[in-house]
Design an enzyme around this catalytic site. Structure first.
Site, PDB file in Angstrom:
ATOM      1  CB  CYS A   6      96.757  69.370  17.237  1.00  0.00           C
ATOM      2  SG  CYS A   6      97.036  67.640  16.822  1.00  0.00           S
ATOM      3  CG  HIS A  45      96.200  63.895  15.946  1.00  0.00           C
ATOM      4  ND1 HIS A  45      95.568  64.560  16.971  1.00  0.00           N
ATOM      5  CD2 HIS A  45      95.358  62.901  15.568  1.00  0.00           C
ATOM      6  CE1 HIS A  45      94.386  64.002  17.194  1.00  0.00           C
ATOM      7  NE2 HIS A  45      94.236  63.003  16.346  1.00  0.00           N
ATOM      8  CG  ASN A  85      91.891  57.573  31.179  1.00  0.00           C
ATOM      9  OD1 ASN A  85      91.987  56.595  31.912  1.00  0.00           O
ATOM     10  ND2 ASN A  85      91.848  58.808  31.643  1.00  0.00           N
ATOM     11  N   GLY A  91      87.044  56.383  29.524  1.00  0.00           N
ATOM     12  CA  GLY A  91      86.832  57.805  29.809  1.00  0.00           C
ATOM     13  C   GLY A  91      87.773  58.732  29.070  1.00  0.00           C
ATOM     14  CG  HIS A  96      96.806  64.566  20.640  1.00  0.00           C
ATOM     15  ND1 HIS A  96      97.107  65.460  19.632  1.00  0.00           N
ATOM     16  CD2 HIS A  96      97.999  64.132  21.121  1.00  0.00           C
ATOM     17  CE1 HIS A  96      98.429  65.560  19.505  1.00  0.00           C
ATOM     18  NE2 HIS A  96      99.000  64.763  20.408  1.00  0.00           N
ATOM     19  CG  HIS A  98      96.010  62.461  26.950  1.00  0.00           C
ATOM     20  ND1 HIS A  98      95.067  62.280  25.968  1.00  0.00           N
ATOM     21  CD2 HIS A  98      95.357  62.344  28.128  1.00  0.00           C
ATOM     22  CE1 HIS A  98      93.884  62.066  26.531  1.00  0.00           C
ATOM     23  NE2 HIS A  98      94.032  62.085  27.848  1.00  0.00           N
TER      24      HIS A  98
HETATM   25  P1  AMP Z   1      91.338  62.004  29.385  1.00  0.00           P
HETATM   26  O1  AMP Z   1      90.051  62.014  30.143  1.00  0.00           O
HETATM   27  O2  AMP Z   1      92.245  60.881  29.737  1.00  0.00           O
HETATM   28  O3  AMP Z   1      91.082  62.116  27.892  1.00  0.00           O
HETATM   29  O4  AMP Z   1      92.110  63.312  29.834  1.00  0.00           O
HETATM   30  C1  AMP Z   1      92.027  64.536  29.187  1.00  0.00           C
HETATM   31  C2  AMP Z   1      92.558  65.555  30.135  1.00  0.00           C
HETATM   32  O5  AMP Z   1      92.848  66.730  29.406  1.00  0.00           O
HETATM   33  C3  AMP Z   1      91.610  65.963  31.269  1.00  0.00           C
HETATM   34  O6  AMP Z   1      92.213  65.671  32.524  1.00  0.00           O
HETATM   35  C4  AMP Z   1      91.388  67.450  31.051  1.00  0.00           C
HETATM   36  O7  AMP Z   1      91.317  68.157  32.265  1.00  0.00           O
HETATM   37  C5  AMP Z   1      92.620  67.834  30.255  1.00  0.00           C
HETATM   38  N1  AMP Z   1      92.473  68.986  29.377  1.00  0.00           N
HETATM   39  C6  AMP Z   1      91.517  69.198  28.436  1.00  0.00           C
HETATM   40  N2  AMP Z   1      91.752  70.357  27.793  1.00  0.00           N
HETATM   41  C7  AMP Z   1      92.886  70.871  28.324  1.00  0.00           C
HETATM   42  C8  AMP Z   1      93.650  72.059  28.090  1.00  0.00           C
HETATM   43  N3  AMP Z   1      93.283  72.962  27.143  1.00  0.00           N
HETATM   44  N4  AMP Z   1      94.765  72.277  28.834  1.00  0.00           N
HETATM   45  C9  AMP Z   1      95.134  71.386  29.784  1.00  0.00           C
HETATM   46  N5  AMP Z   1      94.461  70.252  30.043  1.00  0.00           N
HETATM   47  C10 AMP Z   1      93.344  70.001  29.339  1.00  0.00           C
END
Ligand code: AMP
Length: 112
Positions: A6, A45, A85, A91, A96, A98
């Protein structure tokens, strides 16, 4: 709300954005797991796929459409992976919704 994605949507944290429209945002993952690794998120969100409803689920189709267009622009449309995920066992680290768009290398199946 203390949600890192967010904050990216609201420009409170910077990110390398690659696509934005009124509904979704796409930006590069901080810790890439492939030569091309982009995250596509709804601006609204939604904590995870478990929180999808009849009212908001059309966002997912839009995200897949955006993913396919980005894959084509990035030249990875010969093979890419879209990953969501959902929940602790999968994991999910950011609560949020994605979708990871990964490409630029070969992938194995099944995933680990
Ligand atoms: P997940 O494990 O599926 O929840 O993926 C979350 C992803 O967000 C991971 O691959 C992190 O490297 C990525 N991530 C976390 N914070 C940031 C950020 N500020 N900018 C870009 N990617 C991020």
């Amino acid at each position: 709300m203390d949600c890192v994605f967010c904050k990216i949507v609201n420009n409170q944290i910077s990110a390398k954005k690659v696509y934005e429209d009124e509904k979704v945002l796409a930006f590069y993952d901080l810790e890439p797991a492939a030569p091309e690794h982009i995250l596509i998120i709804p601006k609204e969100h939604i904590s995870s796929a478990n929180q999808l409803t009849k009212e908001n689920c059309n966002l997912v189709g839009h995200i897949f459409f955006v993913a396919s267009k980005l894959a084509s622009e990035l030249g990875i449309d010969d093979g890419y992976r879209i990953v969501n995920n959902c929940g602790e066992d999968a994991g999910q680290s950011v609560k949020h919704l994605h979708f990871h768009l990964l490409g630029g290398r070969k992938f194995t199946w099944p995933p680990g």
